[in-house]
Design an enzyme around this catalytic site. Structure first.
Site, PDB file in Angstrom:
ATOM      1  N   SER A   1      -1.457  13.894  87.921  1.00  0.00           N
ATOM      2  CA  SER A   1      -1.376  14.889  86.584  1.00  0.00           C
ATOM      3  C   SER A   1      -2.853  15.220  86.547  1.00  0.00           C
ATOM      4  O   SER A   1      -3.048  16.285  85.948  1.00  0.00           O
ATOM      5  CB  SER A   1      -1.259  13.780  85.312  1.00  0.00           C
TER       6      SER A   1
ATOM      7  N   ASN B   1      -0.693  23.575  79.127  1.00  0.00           N
ATOM      8  CA  ASN B   1      -1.158  22.281  78.526  1.00  0.00           C
ATOM      9  C   ASN B   1      -1.522  22.526  77.079  1.00  0.00           C
ATOM     10  O   ASN B   1      -2.429  23.147  77.048  1.00  0.00           O
ATOM     11  CB  ASN B   1      -2.042  21.454  79.262  1.00  0.00           C
TER      12      ASN B   1
ATOM     13  N   SER C   1       2.201  17.763  80.518  1.00  0.00           N
ATOM     14  CA  SER C   1       1.736  16.765  79.255  1.00  0.00           C
ATOM     15  C   SER C   1       1.097  15.926  80.375  1.00  0.00           C
ATOM     16  O   SER C   1       1.593  15.298  81.333  1.00  0.00           O
ATOM     17  CB  SER C   1       3.152  16.139  78.803  1.00  0.00           C
ATOM     18  N   GLU C   2      -0.031  15.512  80.002  1.00  0.00           N
ATOM     19  CA  GLU C   2      -1.116  14.688  80.774  1.00  0.00           C
ATOM     20  C   GLU C   2      -0.701  13.333  81.240  1.00  0.00           C
ATOM     21  O   GLU C   2      -1.289  12.980  82.095  1.00  0.00           O
ATOM     22  CB  GLU C   2      -2.451  14.792  80.403  1.00  0.00           C
ATOM     23  N   ASN C   3       0.275  12.980  80.404  1.00  0.00           N
ATOM     24  CA  ASN C   3       0.841  11.475  80.688  1.00  0.00           C
ATOM     25  C   ASN C   3       1.738  11.636  81.872  1.00  0.00           C
ATOM     26  O   ASN C   3       2.215  10.593  82.291  1.00  0.00           O
ATOM     27  CB  ASN C   3       1.250  10.807  79.422  1.00  0.00           C
TER      28      ASN C   3
END
Lengths: 221, 235
Positions: free
Chosen positions: A88, A23, A46-48
C-alpha cells in the site's frame, strides 16, 4: 457566503480527473467522495490496504475487517482489491497515487504542509500515513478553512508548527478561494465574489498573486 | 511375502499447529520486542495479546500501528504494566485512554514512525536488507537525528530495519505448514510482521488441511510462520 465543508468538497471533486487513483485524508477530505461527477470513474485508495474503496455500508452490513484509514466501516467496489501495508505504501511513495487530499493546520507559501502536530507537547503526537502521502502522491490538494476559528491565517510565509512535508502542496481549496502554489508564488485561481482581493489578502499570511481570478461558486449543498 | 522385512519409516511431519494459548506463547521472554498486527481492531490478534498477560512476559517493546483502545487487547497488556515502550505511527485513536494516561505520567516510552516507514522497516528486516532511503519525513522533526542523502536532487532519509523477537498476528486461514490467508483489510501489517520476527505466531479463524488453500492464494507462505492457533470468533 464562505463555502461550507460540503461545498469545498464539491469544488475539489470537480478537479479530479476520470481514471485517477485518489487517496482522501481522514476527516474533512472524506467528504470529497460524495461529490464525484457521475461520468467519472475514480478509484479510491485507503492506505490500510484497499483499492476500489466504496461508501459506508448499512449498519447491518458493517464488517470489522473492512475499514478505512479512519477506522470507519467501508465497502469494496466490484474490481477492488486488498493488499498489505508494504504494498500500500509502495503505491503511495512510488508515485502511483495521482492525488491525495489532506487537511492542514498550516500551509506555507512554498507548499510546506503542517498537519500532524502542534506545539502542544502534553498530548502524544501521531503521524499515521500523512508524511508518506504528503511526499508520495503525484499531486497534493489541501482542503481547509482559510483561517483558524480565531481568524488567524492558515496560509503563511513559513509554518510555525512541525512540518509534515516540505514543498509538497500543489493547490489549496478553502472556504474563500482556490490558490495554486507556483514557482512565482501563491496564485489565486478562484475566489468567492463576496470578498475583494484585498480582503482575501488580509486573511492570508503571505503575498497573493492576482491574475484572471474566476468566481468560486459551488451549488447550495 | 512373510520373509520380507517391512521397514516402517517414521516421517516427521511439519506441524505448526498448537493446541492452546500456553503452547502458542511458550518461550516469549521478558524484554522482548514484540510486533502486534492490526490496524485499529482489524487484524488485531486480541486473544493472543490477552493471553500474553497470563503468560507473564514483561518489560516489552511493542510495535503496533496504534496504541490500543478501550481496555482490551493491547490496552489491557499496557494496563497490566507489561510494556516499556511503544513504537507506532498513530497512538491517538479515540479510545486510547490507557496509553494516554501512561504516556502523560511518563510510564511508557513512545517512538513515532510514519506508517509506510514502519511497514517498510519490518519488511527490510524480514528481507535481510540493512536499511533503506525513503523520502518520507525529509525536512521534518522525525528525520532530525537521521542521515539524509540527496539522490537525484531529492532528499531521502535513512531508515534501519526493525527486527523483532516475536510477532503476534491474526490471519483468516492456516494449514499445518503455516501458510496464511487473510480477510479483507485485516491483512494490513500481517505479512510484513510475519517475516520480521524470529518467532511468528498467528491466530486464525480456521485451520484447514494441507492443500486446501489454493497455492495461488497463499498470502504469507509458511516459511515466515512458526506457530498457528485456531481461535474461532463470532462475526
Amino acid at each position: 457566503m464562505p463555502l461550507n465543508r460540503n461545498q469545498i468538497a464539491w469544488r475539489i471533486a470537480q478537479e479530479i480527473e476520470d481514471g485517477n487513483y485518489v487517496n482522501l485524508g481522514i476527516g474533512m477530505p472524506e467528504l470529497v467522495a460524495n461529490y464525484i461527477p457521475e461520468n467519472r470513474e475514480i478509484i479510491f485508495h485507503s492506505e490500510n490496504g484497499i483499492l476500489g474503496m466504496g461508501p459506508q455500508p448499512e449498519k447491518s452490513e458493517e464488517d470489522g475487517d473492512l475499514i478505512n484509514a479512519g477506522k470507519k466501516p467501508v465497502t469494496l467496489l466490484t474490481g477492488g482489491s486488498y493488499f498489505n501495508h508494504t504494498d500500500s505504501f509502495a503505491m503511495v511513495r512510488g508515485g502511483h497515487i495521482d492525488l491525495c487530499v489532506l487537511g492542514a493546520f498550516q500551509i506555507s507559501k512554498n507548499g510546506d504542509l503542517a498537519n500532524w502536530a502542534t506545539l502542544d507537547n502534553s498530548k502524544p503526537p501521531g503521524v499515521g500515513g500523512a508524511m508518506d502521502l504528503a511526499v508520495g502522491a503525484k499531486s497534493i490538494f489541501v482542503m481547509t478553512e482559510h483561517c483558524t476559528k480565531d481568524g488567524t491565517p492558515k496560509i503563511m510565509e513559513e509554518c510555525s508548527y512541525p512540518l509534515t512535508g516540505q514543498g509538497v502542496v500543489n493547490t489549496i481549496f478553502t472556504d474563500l478561494a482556490v490558490i495554486d502554489i507556483t514557482s512565482e508564488g501563491l496564485k489565486v485561481r478562484e475566489k468567492i465574489n463576496e470578498i475583494s482581493f484585498m480582503e482575501l489578502q488580509n486573511k492570508t499570511g503571505a503575498p497573493l498573486i492576482e491574475s484572471d481570478i474566476k468566481e468560486l461558486s459551488p451549488p447550495v449543498l | 511375502m512373510r520373509d520380507k522385512v517391512v521397514q516402517v519409516l517414521e516421517i516427521k511431519m511439519i506441524d505448526k499447529r498448537v493446541n492452546n494459548f500456553e503452547e502458542a506463547l511458550q518461550g516469549i521472554a521478558d524484554s522482548s520486542t514484540v510486533l502486534l498486527g492490526g490496524f485499529g481492531q482489524a487484524g488485531s490478534p486480541v486473544e493472543l495479546i490477552e493471553a500474553l498477560i497470563d503468560q507473564g512476559a514483561t518489560n516489552l517493546t511493542v510495535v503496533s500501528n496504534n496504541a490500543g483502545e478501550g481496555e482490551f487487547g493491547l490496552a489491557a497488556l499496557m494496563k497490566a504494566g507489561r510494556i516499556r515502550k511503544v513504537i507506532c505511527s498513530y497512538p491517538r485513536s479515540s479510545g486510547s485512554f490507557i496509553f494516554e494516561e501512561l504516556y502523560e505520567s511518563g510510564k511508557i516510552e513512545l517512538e513515532i514512525v510514519p506508517q509506510g516507514t514502519l511497514s517498510e522497516r519490518m519488511r527490510a528486516a524480514g528481507a535481510g536488507i540493512g536499511g533503506f532511503f525513503t523520502p518520507t519525513s525529509a525536512g521534518t522533526l522525525l528525520s532530525q537525528d537521521k542521515e539524509v542523502r540527496q539522490i537525484d536532487g531529492k532528499d531521502y532519509v535513512f531508515e534501519k530495519p526493525l527486527k523483532a523477537d516475536v510477532a503476534l498476528i491474526k490471519a483468516h486461514t492456516a494449514d499445518r505448514w503455516g501458510n496464511l490467508t487473510y480477510n479483507k483489510s485485516a491483512r494490513n501489517f500481517g505479512p510484513a510482521m510475519a517475516m520480521a520476527a524470529d518467532l511468528t505466531i498467528a491466530q486464525v479463524q480456521e485451520i484447514t488441511n494441507l492443500g486446501e488453500i489454493d497455492p495461488e492464494h497463499v498470502v504469507t507462505p509458511g516459511i515466515f510462520v512458526n506457530r498457528v492457533l485456531e481461535v474461532k470468533l463470532e462475526n
